[in-house]
Design a protein around this motif. Structure first.
Motif, PDB file in Angstrom:
ATOM      1  N   ALA A 175     -28.755  75.551  -3.922  1.00  0.00           N
ATOM      2  CA  ALA A 175     -29.037  76.903  -3.980  1.00  0.00           C
ATOM      3  C   ALA A 175     -30.497  77.217  -3.940  1.00  0.00           C
ATOM      4  O   ALA A 175     -31.232  76.291  -4.514  1.00  0.00           O
ATOM      5  CB  ALA A 175     -28.428  77.444  -5.014  1.00  0.00           C
ATOM      6  N   HIS A 176     -30.972  78.196  -3.303  1.00  0.00           N
ATOM      7  CA  HIS A 176     -32.491  78.495  -3.609  1.00  0.00           C
ATOM      8  C   HIS A 176     -32.522  80.078  -4.001  1.00  0.00           C
ATOM      9  O   HIS A 176     -31.537  80.945  -3.934  1.00  0.00           O
ATOM     10  CB  HIS A 176     -32.763  78.756  -2.012  1.00  0.00           C
ATOM     11  N   SER A 177     -33.432  80.032  -5.023  1.00  0.00           N
ATOM     12  CA  SER A 177     -33.700  81.425  -5.753  1.00  0.00           C
ATOM     13  C   SER A 177     -33.613  82.553  -4.684  1.00  0.00           C
ATOM     14  O   SER A 177     -34.180  82.563  -3.463  1.00  0.00           O
ATOM     15  CB  SER A 177     -34.982  81.033  -6.274  1.00  0.00           C
ATOM     16  N   PRO A 178     -32.949  83.923  -5.216  1.00  0.00           N
ATOM     17  CA  PRO A 178     -32.462  84.043  -6.350  1.00  0.00           C
ATOM     18  C   PRO A 178     -31.031  83.612  -6.898  1.00  0.00           C
ATOM     19  O   PRO A 178     -30.441  83.922  -7.676  1.00  0.00           O
ATOM     20  CB  PRO A 178     -32.650  85.410  -6.730  1.00  0.00           C
ATOM     21  N   LEU A 179     -30.407  83.034  -5.888  1.00  0.00           N
ATOM     22  CA  LEU A 179     -28.883  82.483  -6.048  1.00  0.00           C
ATOM     23  C   LEU A 179     -29.050  81.069  -6.816  1.00  0.00           C
ATOM     24  O   LEU A 179     -29.611  80.325  -6.722  1.00  0.00           O
ATOM     25  CB  LEU A 179     -28.493  82.176  -4.530  1.00  0.00           C
ATOM     26  N   ARG A 180     -28.026  81.304  -7.560  1.00  0.00           N
ATOM     27  CA  ARG A 180     -27.692  80.175  -8.439  1.00  0.00           C
ATOM     28  C   ARG A 180     -26.094  79.582  -8.546  1.00  0.00           C
ATOM     29  O   ARG A 180     -25.041  80.716  -8.367  1.00  0.00           O
ATOM     30  CB  ARG A 180     -27.907  80.468 -10.027  1.00  0.00           C
ATOM     31  N   LEU A 181     -25.925  78.569  -8.538  1.00  0.00           N
ATOM     32  CA  LEU A 181     -24.360  77.986  -8.591  1.00  0.00           C
ATOM     33  C   LEU A 181     -24.296  77.328  -9.769  1.00  0.00           C
ATOM     34  O   LEU A 181     -24.936  76.622 -10.287  1.00  0.00           O
ATOM     35  CB  LEU A 181     -24.307  77.036  -7.365  1.00  0.00           C
ATOM     36  N   LEU A 182     -22.988  77.622 -10.294  1.00  0.00           N
ATOM     37  CA  LEU A 182     -22.417  77.057 -11.584  1.00  0.00           C
ATOM     38  C   LEU A 182     -21.207  76.623 -11.290  1.00  0.00           C
ATOM     39  O   LEU A 182     -20.461  77.023 -10.763  1.00  0.00           O
ATOM     40  CB  LEU A 182     -22.113  78.217 -12.744  1.00  0.00           C
ATOM     41  N   THR A 183     -21.113  75.011 -11.734  1.00  0.00           N
ATOM     42  CA  THR A 183     -19.915  74.420 -11.424  1.00  0.00           C
ATOM     43  C   THR A 183     -19.156  73.801 -12.820  1.00  0.00           C
ATOM     44  O   THR A 183     -19.093  72.570 -12.895  1.00  0.00           O
ATOM     45  CB  THR A 183     -20.244  73.149 -10.461  1.00  0.00           C
ATOM     46  N   PRO A 184     -18.343  74.858 -13.475  1.00  0.00           N
ATOM     47  CA  PRO A 184     -17.737  74.272 -14.590  1.00  0.00           C
ATOM     48  C   PRO A 184     -16.662  73.290 -14.354  1.00  0.00           C
ATOM     49  O   PRO A 184     -15.791  73.419 -13.423  1.00  0.00           O
ATOM     50  CB  PRO A 184     -17.297  75.483 -15.240  1.00  0.00           C
ATOM     51  N   ARG A 185     -16.381  72.496 -15.347  1.00  0.00           N
ATOM     52  CA  ARG A 185     -15.207  71.566 -15.411  1.00  0.00           C
ATOM     53  C   ARG A 185     -13.832  72.700 -15.752  1.00  0.00           C
ATOM     54  O   ARG A 185     -13.945  73.518 -16.421  1.00  0.00           O
ATOM     55  CB  ARG A 185     -15.124  70.459 -16.110  1.00  0.00           C
ATOM     56  N   ASN A 186     -13.013  72.277 -15.097  1.00  0.00           N
ATOM     57  CA  ASN A 186     -11.269  72.602 -15.401  1.00  0.00           C
ATOM     58  C   ASN A 186     -10.420  71.766 -15.569  1.00  0.00           C
ATOM     59  O   ASN A 186     -10.725  70.579 -15.302  1.00  0.00           O
ATOM     60  CB  ASN A 186     -11.104  73.932 -14.368  1.00  0.00           C
ATOM     61  N   HIS A 187      -9.168  72.046 -15.926  1.00  0.00           N
ATOM     62  CA  HIS A 187      -7.961  71.207 -16.208  1.00  0.00           C
ATOM     63  C   HIS A 187      -7.159  70.971 -14.970  1.00  0.00           C
ATOM     64  O   HIS A 187      -6.298  70.356 -14.912  1.00  0.00           O
ATOM     65  CB  HIS A 187      -7.457  71.793 -17.512  1.00  0.00           C
ATOM     66  N   GLY A 188      -7.417  71.659 -13.844  1.00  0.00           N
ATOM     67  CA  GLY A 188      -6.632  71.666 -12.734  1.00  0.00           C
ATOM     68  C   GLY A 188      -7.123  70.709 -11.774  1.00  0.00           C
ATOM     69  O   GLY A 188      -8.103  69.924 -11.817  1.00  0.00           O
ATOM     70  N   HIS A 189      -6.619  70.727 -10.670  1.00  0.00           N
ATOM     71  CA  HIS A 189      -7.005  69.950  -9.642  1.00  0.00           C
ATOM     72  C   HIS A 189      -7.830  70.419  -8.514  1.00  0.00           C
ATOM     73  O   HIS A 189      -8.744  69.884  -7.610  1.00  0.00           O
ATOM     74  CB  HIS A 189      -5.774  69.380  -8.600  1.00  0.00           C
ATOM     75  N   ALA A 190      -8.151  71.773  -8.657  1.00  0.00           N
ATOM     76  CA  ALA A 190      -9.042  72.479  -7.674  1.00  0.00           C
ATOM     77  C   ALA A 190     -10.625  72.480  -8.163  1.00  0.00           C
ATOM     78  O   ALA A 190     -10.538  72.212  -9.624  1.00  0.00           O
ATOM     79  CB  ALA A 190      -8.607  73.950  -7.466  1.00  0.00           C
TER      80      ALA A 190
END
Length: 283
Positions: free
Chosen positions: A39-54
């Motif tokens: 990602a290039h500013s001003p965009l930001r990407l957040l990749t949280p963990r989760n309990h599923g397969h997706a």
């Protein structure tokens, strides 16, 4: 109430924040992983963990929203057999922008893949001039759920449908054929928006396409079909088929919060398909 247009107006020369991002989701064993997140500013990407397969990704923007001259582009690739959810960290706020700002999303979903595009609503403040374009290409056996909500703005501050321009383009191609291609425009040049939209403070479009959502389409169509016809109801919605493997739901509501709750209820099947509930922590 809503007028269609066939081209987006060219933006006048103005200082820009060019933000671009690329996401690639791949299947690794029983789970999907984010193999590329640039990602290039001003965009930001957040990749949280989760309990599923997706795999889940949330977008956000530096400064808390879009301003004059912003032009954002997000490219998404879901590999065959992968499952991905893309949402937003909060509502997409569009601030005063006389010469305009723009957001584009282009996605490709491989064979047997699943993509859920379910961002929070778009909120256009007074004087906002915003154009958005979304395009999705689906391979054979691919599935898509898409939720697109826009609300009247900061109604509590007296800023109700007070933006200067909102145009939206949504295209979905299935196996190379056009399945859904719609462009619509909200612009006070065609008449005062508060008068044209009447009592409604929010609008929504929900798409369900592909084999993963066959049961959900049938259930949602039956649910909406059972709704009683009530004069001046707070929520008005309808469903229409898109060929043998698609459905579009359209809705208008007097409360933006109520419409968001209803939309998430309509998509109540998602946690089962993703293996976790993307809205549980945001109740």
């Amino acid at each position: 109430m809503i007028q269609r247009e066939h081209t987006f107006p060219a933006m006048a020369s103005t200082p820009r924040r060019e933000g671009s991002a690329r996401l690639v989701f791949e299947r690794v064993g029983p789970r999907t992983v984010v193999s590329t997140a640039l990602a290039h500013s001003p965009l930001r990407l957040l990749t949280p963990r989760n309990h599923g397969h997706a795999a889940w990704v949330y977008t956000s923007s530096l400064g808390g929203g879009l301003v004059e001259g912003d032009r954002l582009h997000l490219d998404i690739e879901v590999a065959p057999g992968a499952s991905a959810l893309l949402s937003s960290q909060g509502s997409t706020r569009v601030y005063r922008s006389p010469r305009g700002c723009r957001s584009e999303v282009v996605a490709r979903v491989g064979e047997g893949g699943l993509l859920a595009l379910v961002p929070d609503p778009t909120v256009c403040f007074t004087g906002a001039h915003f154009t958005q374009c979304q395009e999705v290409q689906l391979a054979p056996g691919a599935s898509l759920v898409l939720m697109d909500l826009v609300n009247a703005g900061r109604s509590a501050n007296g800023e109700r449908w007070a933006f200067t321009h909102f145009s939206s383009s949504l295209r979905v191609h299935q196996e190379g054929r056009a399945l859904f291609d719609e462009r619509w425009l909200l612009d006070p040049a065609h008449g005062p928006l508060p008068e044209r939209l009447g009592r409604f403070d929010a609008l929504a479009t929900v798409l369900l396409v592909g084999p993963a959502f066959a049961a959900a389409r049938e259930a949602l169509s039956a649910q909406v079909g059972r709704l009683p016809v009530i004069p001046r109801a707070g929520l008005v919605c309808s469903v229409s088929p898109l060929g043998p493997e698609g459905l579009v739901l359209r809705a208008a509501a007097t409360s933006a919060e109520a419409l968001l709750r209803s939309a998430r209820e309509w998509l109540g099947f998602l946690p089962g398909l993703l293996g976790d509930d993307p809205w549980a922590r945001r109740a």
